[in-house]
Write a protein that holds these residues in place. Sequence first.
Motif, PDB file in Angstrom:
ATOM      1  N   GLN A   1      30.467   0.989 -23.936  1.00  9.87           N
ATOM      2  CA  GLN A   1      29.702   1.981 -23.182  1.00  9.87           C
ATOM      3  C   GLN A   1      30.254   2.165 -21.768  1.00  9.87           C
ATOM      4  O   GLN A   1      29.628   2.793 -20.923  1.00  9.87           O
ATOM      5  CB  GLN A   1      28.227   1.578 -23.141  1.00  9.87           C
ATOM      6  CG  GLN A   1      27.580   1.624 -24.520  1.00  9.87           C
ATOM      7  CD  GLN A   1      26.134   1.185 -24.486  1.00  9.87           C
ATOM      8  OE1 GLN A   1      25.321   1.803 -23.808  1.00  9.87           O
ATOM      9  NE2 GLN A   1      25.830   0.119 -25.216  1.00  9.87           N
ATOM     10  N   GLY A   2      31.426   1.567 -21.503  1.00 15.52           N
ATOM     11  CA  GLY A   2      32.123   1.812 -20.250  1.00 15.52           C
ATOM     12  C   GLY A   2      31.943   0.771 -19.162  1.00 15.52           C
ATOM     13  O   GLY A   2      32.476   0.930 -18.064  1.00 15.52           O
ATOM     14  N   VAL A   3      31.230  -0.309 -19.438  1.00 10.18           N
ATOM     15  CA  VAL A   3      31.048  -1.357 -18.432  1.00 10.18           C
ATOM     16  C   VAL A   3      32.308  -2.225 -18.419  1.00 10.18           C
ATOM     17  O   VAL A   3      32.739  -2.724 -19.458  1.00 10.18           O
ATOM     18  CB  VAL A   3      29.802  -2.217 -18.727  1.00 10.18           C
ATOM     19  CG1 VAL A   3      29.632  -3.286 -17.668  1.00 10.18           C
ATOM     20  CG2 VAL A   3      28.561  -1.340 -18.815  1.00 10.18           C
ATOM     21  N   THR A   4      32.895  -2.403 -17.249  1.00 13.52           N
ATOM     22  CA  THR A   4      34.149  -3.155 -17.166  1.00 13.52           C
ATOM     23  C   THR A   4      33.943  -4.607 -16.764  1.00 13.52           C
ATOM     24  O   THR A   4      34.750  -5.457 -17.109  1.00 13.52           O
ATOM     25  CB  THR A   4      35.123  -2.486 -16.177  1.00 13.52           C
ATOM     26  OG1 THR A   4      34.479  -2.362 -14.909  1.00 13.52           O
ATOM     27  CG2 THR A   4      35.545  -1.119 -16.682  1.00 13.52           C
ATOM     28  N   ARG A   5      32.881  -4.893 -16.027  1.00 16.67           N
ATOM     29  CA  ARG A   5      32.631  -6.271 -15.571  1.00 16.67           C
ATOM     30  C   ARG A   5      31.391  -6.818 -16.270  1.00 16.67           C
ATOM     31  O   ARG A   5      30.264  -6.496 -15.907  1.00 16.67           O
ATOM     32  CB  ARG A   5      32.452  -6.305 -14.069  1.00 16.67           C
ATOM     33  CG  ARG A   5      33.731  -5.901 -13.325  1.00 16.67           C
ATOM     34  CD  ARG A   5      33.570  -5.890 -11.846  1.00 16.67           C
ATOM     35  NE  ARG A   5      33.222  -7.221 -11.362  1.00 16.67           N
ATOM     36  CZ  ARG A   5      32.882  -7.488 -10.120  1.00 16.67           C
ATOM     37  NH1 ARG A   5      32.834  -6.527  -9.216  1.00 16.67           N
ATOM     38  NH2 ARG A   5      32.584  -8.717  -9.752  1.00 16.67           N
ATOM     39  N   VAL A   6      31.633  -7.644 -17.292  1.00 13.48           N
ATOM     40  CA  VAL A   6      30.553  -8.236 -18.065  1.00 13.48           C
ATOM     41  C   VAL A   6      30.708  -9.752 -18.023  1.00 13.48           C
ATOM     42  O   VAL A   6      31.782 -10.286 -18.304  1.00 13.48           O
ATOM     43  CB  VAL A   6      30.587  -7.764 -19.542  1.00 13.48           C
ATOM     44  CG1 VAL A   6      29.461  -8.399 -20.334  1.00 13.48           C
ATOM     45  CG2 VAL A   6      30.536  -6.251 -19.629  1.00 13.48           C
ATOM     46  N   GLU A   7      29.640 -10.423 -17.633  1.00  8.16           N
ATOM     47  CA  GLU A   7      29.608 -11.886 -17.650  1.00  8.16           C
ATOM     48  C   GLU A   7      28.533 -12.322 -18.629  1.00  8.16           C
ATOM     49  O   GLU A   7      27.479 -11.687 -18.719  1.00  8.16           O
ATOM     50  CB  GLU A   7      29.307 -12.441 -16.257  1.00  8.16           C
ATOM     51  CG  GLU A   7      30.404 -12.159 -15.254  1.00  8.16           C
ATOM     52  CD  GLU A   7      30.142 -12.782 -13.896  1.00  8.16           C
ATOM     53  OE1 GLU A   7      29.168 -13.558 -13.759  1.00  8.16           O
ATOM     54  OE2 GLU A   7      30.905 -12.484 -12.969  1.00  8.16           O
ATOM     55  N   THR A   8      28.800 -13.394 -19.360  1.00  7.60           N
ATOM     56  CA  THR A   8      27.834 -13.873 -20.345  1.00  7.60           C
ATOM     57  C   THR A   8      27.423 -15.308 -20.039  1.00  7.60           C
ATOM     58  O   THR A   8      28.235 -16.105 -19.568  1.00  7.60           O
ATOM     59  CB  THR A   8      28.404 -13.799 -21.774  1.00  7.60           C
ATOM     60  OG1 THR A   8      29.557 -14.641 -21.866  1.00  7.60           O
ATOM     61  CG2 THR A   8      28.785 -12.372 -22.146  1.00  7.60           C
ATOM     62  N   GLN A   9      26.161 -15.589 -20.303  1.00  9.03           N
ATOM     63  CA  GLN A   9      25.638 -16.937 -20.147  1.00  9.03           C
ATOM     64  C   GLN A   9      24.746 -17.262 -21.335  1.00  9.03           C
ATOM     65  O   GLN A   9      23.916 -16.436 -21.730  1.00  9.03           O
ATOM     66  CB  GLN A   9      24.786 -17.090 -18.868  1.00  9.03           C
ATOM     67  CG  GLN A   9      25.542 -17.001 -17.574  1.00  9.03           C
ATOM     68  CD  GLN A   9      25.631 -15.583 -17.062  1.00  9.03           C
ATOM     69  OE1 GLN A   9      24.796 -14.742 -17.325  1.00  9.03           O
ATOM     70  NE2 GLN A   9      26.691 -15.287 -16.329  1.00  9.03           N
TER      71      GLN A   9
END
Length: 145
Positions: A81-89
Amino acid sequence: MFDSILVPVDGSEHAKKALAVACQLVHEGSTLHLLHIPEQISHETPLVWGIGPVTLEASQEERERVGRQLIARAAEAAREQGVTRVETQLVQGDPVRTILSEAKKRGVEAIVMGSRGLSDLQGFVVGSVSHKVSHAAECTVITVR
């Protein structure tokens, strides 16, 4: 538009919709923080993103394995969907306390979450996670129906 948004994902359709809304609220350079809290749910519920149900008898290790798979698929959906900065926890704990703690720790400007999750029956009896988070959070909370 927000610079930093936290989206708790539990595999429910409501969480999937909340992620879609959050993706619309970010801009270039924003960070989307995806949070999964593995929980034991009282019924077998199919999860979204092509992941099968987790049974009540599933071990903590199995719930974490499915959780890692779920959060990876959610991150992939955000990137599509175009999000470039994704962090996961993936974090253990009480959902309300964990969401509030992670939001504060990461300094997010908003929490975007589904109005209902996989623990609907528990929410009906003791109050929903989204309701409790919206009353206790120090940042903007957007609840998606």
